[in-house]
Design a protein around this motif. Structure first.
Motif, PDB file in Angstrom:
ATOM      1  N   ARG A 303      -1.377 -30.726  79.154  1.00 41.03           N
ATOM      2  CA  ARG A 303      -1.029 -29.313  79.044  1.00 41.03           C
ATOM      3  C   ARG A 303       0.456 -29.132  79.236  1.00 41.03           C
ATOM      4  O   ARG A 303       1.056 -29.731  80.134  1.00 41.03           O
ATOM      5  CB  ARG A 303      -1.753 -28.503  80.118  1.00 41.03           C
ATOM      6  CG  ARG A 303      -3.235 -28.442  79.973  1.00 41.03           C
ATOM      7  CD  ARG A 303      -3.895 -27.784  81.175  1.00 41.03           C
ATOM      8  NE  ARG A 303      -3.342 -26.464  81.483  1.00 41.03           N
ATOM      9  CZ  ARG A 303      -3.768 -25.696  82.490  1.00 41.03           C
ATOM     10  NH1 ARG A 303      -4.726 -26.147  83.289  1.00 41.03           N
ATOM     11  NH2 ARG A 303      -3.250 -24.517  82.695  1.00 41.03           N
ATOM     12  N   GLY A 313       1.651 -19.666  80.040  1.00 40.18           N
ATOM     13  CA  GLY A 313       0.420 -19.095  80.552  1.00 40.18           C
ATOM     14  C   GLY A 313      -0.451 -18.494  79.476  1.00 40.18           C
ATOM     15  O   GLY A 313      -0.172 -18.639  78.272  1.00 40.18           O
ATOM     16  N   SER A 316       0.015 -17.479  75.405  1.00 44.61           N
ATOM     17  CA  SER A 316       0.899 -18.366  74.661  1.00 44.61           C
ATOM     18  C   SER A 316       0.075 -19.236  73.720  1.00 44.61           C
ATOM     19  O   SER A 316      -1.018 -19.690  74.076  1.00 44.61           O
ATOM     20  CB  SER A 316       1.700 -19.254  75.620  1.00 44.61           C
ATOM     21  OG  SER A 316       2.344 -20.308  74.915  1.00 44.61           O
ATOM     22  N   TYR A 319      -0.841 -22.555  75.311  1.00 43.37           N
ATOM     23  CA  TYR A 319      -1.687 -22.573  76.509  1.00 43.37           C
ATOM     24  C   TYR A 319      -3.030 -23.207  76.147  1.00 43.37           C
ATOM     25  O   TYR A 319      -4.015 -22.532  75.843  1.00 43.37           O
ATOM     26  CB  TYR A 319      -1.869 -21.157  77.046  1.00 43.37           C
ATOM     27  CG  TYR A 319      -2.609 -21.072  78.366  1.00 43.37           C
ATOM     28  CD1 TYR A 319      -2.036 -21.561  79.538  1.00 43.37           C
ATOM     29  CD2 TYR A 319      -3.867 -20.495  78.446  1.00 43.37           C
ATOM     30  CE1 TYR A 319      -2.698 -21.484  80.753  1.00 43.37           C
ATOM     31  CE2 TYR A 319      -4.549 -20.404  79.661  1.00 43.37           C
ATOM     32  CZ  TYR A 319      -3.956 -20.906  80.806  1.00 43.37           C
ATOM     33  OH  TYR A 319      -4.624 -20.835  82.012  1.00 43.37           O
TER      34      TYR A 319
END
Length: 376
Positions: A303, A313, A316, A319
Motif C-alpha cells: 500500500r 487515504g 484517493s 488507496y
C-alpha cells in the motif's frame, strides 16, 4: 479473500530484451474470478458479465516505420520510447460497438514509456465532463467504487472502470444524446523522460485510443454502482504498528549513462535483500528531478501510505493494494509491503522497460528468515 486479485497480465521478461518483446506484443491478460467477482452479473458483486460486457483493453503507443510500415523501436535509445500511434488490443485507434447498458473495461498501460491520463469524451460536445466509476487498481478491487472523471496510469498500472452508456446518454445526463464516446489520453508527453503536467484540450483526434459507438438498449442485470456500494469482504489489510516494521530505502537514478537502484545495476546472480514471509516492510522509494519511474515488484503487493509526506487515504485512487509505485520527478513515496504466500526469488524493476533493459532491476528473495538490509 480480502487480498484476492482480478486483473493480472503477463509478458516476456527476457533480460535486456524485455522492452522490444513486450512492445511487439508478447503479453496478455490473465483474468481471475471468484465467488464474489464471479464474471456473471447475476451473482456475487453483480459486475457486468464476462466476456460480452467485461472487456480487457490493452494499449501501447507505437512508432510506424515509413518504409516497412511495421512498429519500430530504436534499440540504441536507452531513455525510453514514444510512439505516434495508439494500438488498442493490436489495432490502431479502433472502434467498439456497445449497447446502452453498463460495461466493465479493464485498462492496462503496456508502455513501454508513456504515461496516460484517460478521459471519456463526447467528440460532438467536448466541453462535457463525463464521469465514470473506477472499481480497481493493479488487479485489486477497491473497498468501494470511486466516481472519477479521469484515471492516470503509469506503465504496467491497471484500472478497472464501469461505464453506464444508458445512464450517461439519457436526457439531462452528462453525455445526453451522445451516439459515440471516446476514450482519450489528454496527458502531454513529448519526451520519454516524463509526462508534462499540462493536458491537451478535449476532443483531439490524435489522442483517441478507442471510440465507443453506442447502439440500442439491451437487458442489464448488473448492479448500479453508487458511492455507498461495498465490495466487502474485499478490504485493505490493517497496517501493523510502525515499530514492528523494517525500513528499506530505494533510490532510482541514472548512473554512468544507464539505470540503477542505489547505485547498482542488475546482476542476475545477486539477491539484493531477503523478505521474511509474514512480516511487513516499509519501502521508501525516491527518484531525482529529471525522470519518471514506475516501480514494479513481482509476487508481493503493498500500500502507498504516503506520497511526498502526504497521507494517502480513502477517496484517493491510490488507496488500495498495488504492485506498481509510480514515481514522478522528485517524488518520495512510502510503500508498506508484505509477502504472505510464496517463497522464492523475484525481480523488482522500473516498468519503463527500456530502463529495465539497461540495468534498473534487482532480485530479492522471500523466505522464513529474512534480513534487515536498509539500503539493498
Amino acid at each position: 479473500m480480502r487480498q484476492s486479485l482480478g486483473t493480472l497480465w503477463y509478458h516476456d521478461h527476457r533480460e535486456a530484451h524485455t522492452a522490444e518483446n513486450v512492445y511487439k506484443g508478447l503479453c496478455g491478460f490473465h483474468l481471475i474470478f471468484n465467488e464474489y467477482d464471479t464474471g456473471n452479473e447475476r451473482t456475487g458483486f453483480r459486475l457486468p458479465s464476462y466476456p460480452n460486457f467485461d472487456i480487457p483493453i490493452m494499449f501501447v503507443d507505437v512508432a510506424i516505420d515509413p518504409v516497412t510500415y511495421q512498429a519500430s523501436l530504436d534499440l540504441l535509445q536507452n531513455g525510453g520510447h514514444l510512439g505516434d500511434k495508439y494500438l488498442v488490443n493490436g489495432k490502431i485507434q479502433p472502434f467498439f460497438d456497445v449497447h446502452k447498458r453498463r460495461y466493465r473495461f479493464r485498462l492496462l498501460n503496456v508502455g513501454p514509456s508513456r504515461h496516460y491520463q484517460l478521459y471519456v469524451t463526447n467528440p460532438d460536445n467536448p466541453a462535457q465532463s463525463i464521469p465514470y466509476w473506477r472499481i480497481a487498481n493493479d488487479g485489486n478491487l477497491y473497498e468501494k467504487p470511486l466516481l472519477v472523471t479521469n484515471v492516470k496510469l503509469a506503465v504496467a498500472e491497471r484500472a478497472d472502470i464501469v461505464i453506464d452508456f444508458a445512464k450517461l446518454t439519457a436526457p439531462g445526463a452528462a453525455a445526453a444524446g451522445a451516439t459515440r464516446l471516446w476514450l482519450e489520453n489528454r496527458l502531454i508527453q513529448t519526451n520519454p523522460r516524463k509526462p508534462e503536467k499540462e493536458l491537451d484540450p478535449a476532443g483531439t483526434v490524435k489522442n483517441v485510443l478507442l471510440e465507443w459507438r453506442i447502439g440500442a438498449p439491451v437487458a442489464d442485470a448488473s448492479r448500479e454502482l453508487t458511492a455507498k456500494t461495498s465490495f466487502a469482504p474485499i478490504t485493505l489489510p490493517p497496517l501493523p504498528p510502525i515499530e514492528e516494521t523494517i525500513v528499506r530505502h530505494f533510490k532510482w537514478e541514472r548512473v554512468n549513462g544507464a539505470w540503477a537502484c542505489n547505485g547498482k545495476f542488475i546482476d542476475c546472480a545477486e539477491v539484493r535483500f531477503v523478505m521474511k514471509r509474514g512480516r511487513t516492510e516499509r519501502w521508501i522509494h525516491e527518484t531525482g528531478g529529471g525522470w519518471a519511474h514506475p516501480i514494479h515488484n513481482h509476487f508481493v503487493e503493498g500500500r502507498i501510505v504516503k506520497r511526498n509526506g502526504k497521507v494517502v487515504g480513502p477517496g484517493s485512487q491510490e488507496y488500495c493494494r498495488k504492485d506498481v509505485v509510480a514515481l514522478y520527478p522528485g517524488d518520495k513515496v512510502e510503500y508498506w509491503v508484505d509477502a504472505e504466500d510464496y517463497v522464492g526469488v523475484y525481480p523488482m524493476h522500473c516498468h519503463n522497460v527500456v530502463h529495465e533493459d539497461h540495468g534498473m532491476m534487482m532480485l530479492f528473495r522471500v523466505d522464513d528468515v529474512g534480513d534487515t538490509n536498509p539500503v539493498p
